[in-house]
Design an enzyme around this catalytic site. Sequence first.
Site, PDB file in Angstrom:
ATOM      1  N   TYR A 138      -6.691  -7.760  12.326  1.00 63.07           N
ATOM      2  CA  TYR A 138      -8.043  -7.269  12.577  1.00 63.07           C
ATOM      3  C   TYR A 138      -8.854  -8.166  13.510  1.00 63.07           C
ATOM      4  O   TYR A 138      -9.979  -7.825  13.857  1.00 63.07           O
ATOM      5  CB  TYR A 138      -8.778  -7.069  11.243  1.00 63.07           C
ATOM      6  CG  TYR A 138      -8.430  -5.742  10.608  1.00 63.07           C
ATOM      7  CD1 TYR A 138      -7.174  -5.533  10.058  1.00 63.07           C
ATOM      8  CD2 TYR A 138      -9.340  -4.692  10.590  1.00 63.07           C
ATOM      9  CE1 TYR A 138      -6.834  -4.311   9.494  1.00 63.07           C
ATOM     10  CE2 TYR A 138      -9.002  -3.466  10.027  1.00 63.07           C
ATOM     11  CZ  TYR A 138      -7.752  -3.281   9.480  1.00 63.07           C
ATOM     12  OH  TYR A 138      -7.425  -2.073   8.931  1.00 63.07           O
ATOM     13  N   LYS A 211       4.613 -10.100   3.845  1.00 66.00           N
ATOM     14  CA  LYS A 211       5.886  -9.681   4.421  1.00 66.00           C
ATOM     15  C   LYS A 211       6.467 -10.944   5.052  1.00 66.00           C
ATOM     16  O   LYS A 211       6.787 -10.988   6.244  1.00 66.00           O
ATOM     17  CB  LYS A 211       5.626  -8.559   5.451  1.00 66.00           C
ATOM     18  CG  LYS A 211       6.864  -7.897   6.037  1.00 66.00           C
ATOM     19  CD  LYS A 211       7.552  -6.913   5.107  1.00 66.00           C
ATOM     20  CE  LYS A 211       8.856  -6.454   5.714  1.00 66.00           C
ATOM     21  NZ  LYS A 211       9.665  -5.603   4.818  1.00 66.00           N
ATOM     22  N   ASP A 244       6.200  -3.578   1.308  1.00 71.58           N
ATOM     23  CA  ASP A 244       6.941  -2.319   1.168  1.00 71.58           C
ATOM     24  C   ASP A 244       7.297  -2.065  -0.293  1.00 71.58           C
ATOM     25  O   ASP A 244       7.154  -0.962  -0.815  1.00 71.58           O
ATOM     26  CB  ASP A 244       8.193  -2.311   2.066  1.00 71.58           C
ATOM     27  CG  ASP A 244       9.020  -3.587   1.994  1.00 71.58           C
ATOM     28  OD1 ASP A 244       8.561  -4.581   1.390  1.00 71.58           O
ATOM     29  OD2 ASP A 244      10.148  -3.586   2.532  1.00 71.58           O
ATOM     30  N   ASP A 268      -5.536  -2.828   3.757  1.00 71.49           N
ATOM     31  CA  ASP A 268      -6.034  -1.527   4.228  1.00 71.49           C
ATOM     32  C   ASP A 268      -5.090  -0.419   3.773  1.00 71.49           C
ATOM     33  O   ASP A 268      -5.505   0.598   3.232  1.00 71.49           O
ATOM     34  CB  ASP A 268      -6.132  -1.548   5.759  1.00 71.49           C
ATOM     35  CG  ASP A 268      -6.573  -0.209   6.315  1.00 71.49           C
ATOM     36  OD1 ASP A 268      -7.513   0.373   5.747  1.00 71.49           O
ATOM     37  OD2 ASP A 268      -5.973   0.249   7.310  1.00 71.49           O
ATOM     38  N   ASP A 272      -5.455   2.707   0.284  1.00 74.15           N
ATOM     39  CA  ASP A 272      -5.486   4.175   0.369  1.00 74.15           C
ATOM     40  C   ASP A 272      -4.527   4.751  -0.683  1.00 74.15           C
ATOM     41  O   ASP A 272      -4.824   5.751  -1.330  1.00 74.15           O
ATOM     42  CB  ASP A 272      -5.094   4.682   1.772  1.00 74.15           C
ATOM     43  CG  ASP A 272      -6.311   4.885   2.673  1.00 74.15           C
ATOM     44  OD1 ASP A 272      -7.335   4.197   2.458  1.00 74.15           O
ATOM     45  OD2 ASP A 272      -6.250   5.733   3.590  1.00 74.15           O
TER      46      ASP A 272
END
Length: 376
Positions: A138, A211, A244, A268, A272
Site C-alpha cells: 500500500y 507468506k 493461502d 485486505d 472480505d
Amino acid sequence: MMKHEIAVIPGDGIGPEVIQEGVKVLKSAEDSVEGLNLDLEEFPYGADRYLENEELLPEEGLDKLSKKDAIYLGALGDPRVPTGVLEQEILLKLRFYFDQYINLRPIKLYPNVPCPLADKGPEDIDFYVVRENTEDFYVALGGRAKGKTKETLKISRSIYEAKFDLDIDVDGDELAYQIGLISRRGAERAIRFAFNLAEEKEKDRLTSVDKANVLSHSYGLWREVFEEVAEDYPEIETEFSFVDAITMWFVKSPEYYETVVTPNMFGDIITDLGATLQGGLGLAPGGNINPDGVSMFEPIHGSAPKYKGQNKANPVATILAGQMMLEQLGEKEAADKVEQAVVEVLAEGEVRTYDLGGDSTTSEVGDAVSEKVKEI
Ligand code: IPM
Ligand code: MN
C-alpha cells in the site's frame, strides 16, 4: 465525560445513505446516555466535489480534520471518476496522513444472521483481525519501465524515509514493478497492538499471517519482529499461518481463531472473506486507528454505486463502525448500547434489508436501531 468533535465524511454511492443512519443512531445514543456530547461536522469530500472543482482532499481540510477527535466515513468510489483516484487520494491519504497504522476488523456473527457456512453459528465466529494499515504494497511505490530506464523512487512516511535508485534494462520489453515495504517499527507497532488486544479482549491465541515462504524479505522481517514481541507476552499462545492456508481454515474452522494479525495487503483480502462469514459486507465494520491521534471508522464495504439513492443498502456495518468509534472515544456505555440495539434488531428479524432476506429500507433499519438504543 467530555465533548467529542467528530468529522463526518458521507462520501460516494451508498455512503451518504448509510452514514445518515449511523449518525441517527449516534444521536439516539447521545439522547440516552447522560453526559455524552457529540459535535458532528460534515465534510463533503468525494466524487461530486471532485467533478465540480477537481478538489480531492485539500490541505485546509486536513488541518480541520486534524483538530477532530475522530472521523466517521461512509464510502468512497464512483464510476464517473477513474478507478483508484478517490480511493487513493482520499481514503488512503487519510489513513496515511493521520498515521492510522491499525485497521481493526472484528469478525463477529450475530444471532439470527444467515451464515454461508453449514453448521456454524455465532459461537463459532467471533474473532479479531488486526490489519497493519500503512505499509506493505500500500505504500504505492512502483512504476513501469521500457528498454533502458533510470528511476529514483522516494517515499516519506511518519516512521521512515526511503529512496531507491533503479537502473533497469529490459531490452525492448516492458516491466512493471510494485514494491512492498515492511519496516521494523511499522511491524512492531501493529503486532504489539494485536498482542495487547488479545490480552484485553481475552482472545488469547494470536495468529500471524504472512507468506514468508515466498516473499521472504519483507515477511521474513515481519516474522522476526513477531517472534521478538511475543517474548513480552508469554501468556498468549502464538502461531504462524500462511495466507493461502488461512483462507481455507477460516472457512473450515473459524471457531479456532481468536486474534489474527496481518500485513496490509493480506489483511485486505482475508477480511472480505471474514465479512462473508459474519453475514456479508453489510454487517462488517472497521476502524482505522492511531491510538495517539485521529482515528477513522467506516464500514468495510465500498460505495456500491449500483444501489446509490435506493434506500436499500444495509446500514448495520456503518452503525457498528459508529459503535467502534464510541468505544475508541472511551464511551463504553454508549458503545455497548449501540451493539446491544443492533443485536436485538437482528435477533427479532423483523426489520432487515434485502441482503439478509428482508425488505426493509436503509432508513427503517436506522430507525429500528435508534428506537432500541432508547429502550435499552
Ligand atoms: C478496504 C478497501 C480499500 C483497501 C480500498 C478501497 C482502497 O478495499 O478498506 O478494505 O484496499 O484498503
Ligand atoms: Mn478491502
